[in-house]
Enzyme design. Sequence first.
Site, PDB file in Angstrom:
ATOM      1  N   MET A  37     -11.500  -1.539  -0.509  1.00 39.06           N
ATOM      2  CA  MET A  37     -11.859  -2.499   0.537  1.00 39.06           C
ATOM      3  C   MET A  37     -10.714  -3.486   0.755  1.00 39.06           C
ATOM      4  O   MET A  37     -10.915  -4.577   1.297  1.00 39.06           O
ATOM      5  CB  MET A  37     -13.152  -3.237   0.181  1.00 39.06           C
ATOM      6  CG  MET A  37     -14.367  -2.339   0.188  1.00 39.06           C
ATOM      7  SD  MET A  37     -15.937  -3.207   0.469  1.00 39.06           S
ATOM      8  CE  MET A  37     -15.964  -4.355  -0.906  1.00 39.06           C
ATOM      9  N   LEU A  40      -5.796  -5.789  -2.305  1.00 38.92           N
ATOM     10  CA  LEU A  40      -5.321  -4.942  -3.394  1.00 38.92           C
ATOM     11  C   LEU A  40      -4.691  -5.738  -4.523  1.00 38.92           C
ATOM     12  O   LEU A  40      -3.973  -6.710  -4.294  1.00 38.92           O
ATOM     13  CB  LEU A  40      -4.316  -3.924  -2.858  1.00 38.92           C
ATOM     14  CG  LEU A  40      -4.824  -3.000  -1.744  1.00 38.92           C
ATOM     15  CD1 LEU A  40      -3.754  -1.993  -1.357  1.00 38.92           C
ATOM     16  CD2 LEU A  40      -6.105  -2.280  -2.153  1.00 38.92           C
ATOM     17  N   HIS A  44      -5.896  -1.653  -8.360  1.00 40.76           N
ATOM     18  CA  HIS A  44      -5.808  -0.670  -7.285  1.00 40.76           C
ATOM     19  C   HIS A  44      -4.500   0.113  -7.368  1.00 40.76           C
ATOM     20  O   HIS A  44      -4.475   1.330  -7.151  1.00 40.76           O
ATOM     21  CB  HIS A  44      -5.873  -1.362  -5.912  1.00 40.76           C
ATOM     22  CG  HIS A  44      -7.174  -2.024  -5.609  1.00 40.76           C
ATOM     23  ND1 HIS A  44      -7.301  -3.393  -5.519  1.00 40.76           N
ATOM     24  CD2 HIS A  44      -8.405  -1.517  -5.357  1.00 40.76           C
ATOM     25  CE1 HIS A  44      -8.551  -3.692  -5.222  1.00 40.76           C
ATOM     26  NE2 HIS A  44      -9.246  -2.580  -5.133  1.00 40.76           N
ATOM     27  N   GLY A 153     -12.101   3.275  -9.932  1.00 39.33           N
ATOM     28  CA  GLY A 153     -11.992   2.531 -11.176  1.00 39.33           C
ATOM     29  C   GLY A 153     -13.305   2.530 -11.936  1.00 39.33           C
ATOM     30  O   GLY A 153     -14.384   2.477 -11.340  1.00 39.33           O
ATOM     31  N   ASP A 156     -16.442  -0.422 -11.820  1.00 36.05           N
ATOM     32  CA  ASP A 156     -17.692  -0.200 -11.082  1.00 36.05           C
ATOM     33  C   ASP A 156     -18.308   1.112 -11.569  1.00 36.05           C
ATOM     34  O   ASP A 156     -18.367   2.096 -10.829  1.00 36.05           O
ATOM     35  CB  ASP A 156     -17.421  -0.153  -9.579  1.00 36.05           C
ATOM     36  CG  ASP A 156     -16.879  -1.470  -9.053  1.00 36.05           C
ATOM     37  OD1 ASP A 156     -17.545  -2.492  -9.256  1.00 36.05           O
ATOM     38  OD2 ASP A 156     -15.793  -1.471  -8.454  1.00 36.05           O
ATOM     39  N   ARG A 193     -12.515 -10.212  -6.272  1.00 31.54           N
ATOM     40  CA  ARG A 193     -13.339 -11.420  -6.243  1.00 31.54           C
ATOM     41  C   ARG A 193     -12.897 -12.454  -7.281  1.00 31.54           C
ATOM     42  O   ARG A 193     -13.396 -13.585  -7.248  1.00 31.54           O
ATOM     43  CB  ARG A 193     -14.816 -11.053  -6.448  1.00 31.54           C
ATOM     44  CG  ARG A 193     -15.451 -10.336  -5.255  1.00 31.54           C
ATOM     45  CD  ARG A 193     -16.937 -10.101  -5.464  1.00 31.54           C
ATOM     46  NE  ARG A 193     -17.606  -9.644  -4.254  1.00 31.54           N
ATOM     47  CZ  ARG A 193     -17.858  -8.380  -3.957  1.00 31.54           C
ATOM     48  NH1 ARG A 193     -17.466  -7.432  -4.795  1.00 31.54           N
ATOM     49  NH2 ARG A 193     -18.481  -8.053  -2.837  1.00 31.54           N
TER      50      ARG A 193
END
Length: 283
Positions: A37, A40, A44, A153, A156, A193
């Site tokens: 999303m 980065l 990532h 990853g 999650d 976040r």
Amino acid sequence: MSSLHLPPQRFSDLAALRAQVAAWRAAGERVVLVPTMGALHVGHLALVAEARRAGRAVVSIFVNPTQFGPSEDFSRYPRDVEADLARLAEAGADAAWTPEVATMYPPGFATRIEVAGLTEGLCGAFRPGHFSGVATVVTKLLNQVRPDIALFGEKDFQQLQVIRRAAADLDLGVEVRGVPTIREADGLALSSRNRYLTPEERAAAPRLHAVLARVAEAARAGAETAGACEAGTGDLERAGFRVQYLAVCDADTLAPVARVAGPARVLAAAYLGRTRLIDNLPV
């Protein structure tokens, strides 16, 4: 493979992207998708590095509205595509797929992917509709890019298992691989976040990883998981976290386990201020 520091080819048109993918495949090359999303970070880029080792690296950047709840952070989720593209150039990505919302969800779009079982506990209990949005958009991305491999990853972990299930159930013909979580030196899992955290919250945030490590150690030693998780929850709450869940689950089914007798994960989600943090460790 692309050379370092050359910008990736940017595609916003699906037909052009598919033509490039077809050309790579005709040349005998594998195609590897890294769905993101944006916003980065080093985590990532580790996925991009893994993708480059396996084939042509295609990175999608799309902030998916259907996986955010009405009170979540869709409007303020960090977006900076130009900065992302610069990072992808440094990482050697071959292509960036940056579709518009209208491309992903054109007028009249009416289809949702639902994965039963795996989505009902953990984050699914607190984010109704989230995993349906994830499964739908990832299924679309896999159909659009048609990669040989897709990388996600392990931070999650529930998402990873949901996507594995959907890809297998729908015969999507892609190998879904998990890549270990990248962490700061103090243990905090990298996340877009994390930039929401205040300095005080950032100082407290590594406690989540520390508690997970302690629960995992206790579970491996044969402790009842309920007691270990209760103690860990108390520790986090005293450190200022608002805990949604802390659980030890079967690594495949994500069903809670009372004692560990096979592959398992300890998983947690908790708010620190306004920021929701998730993390997990193998047991």
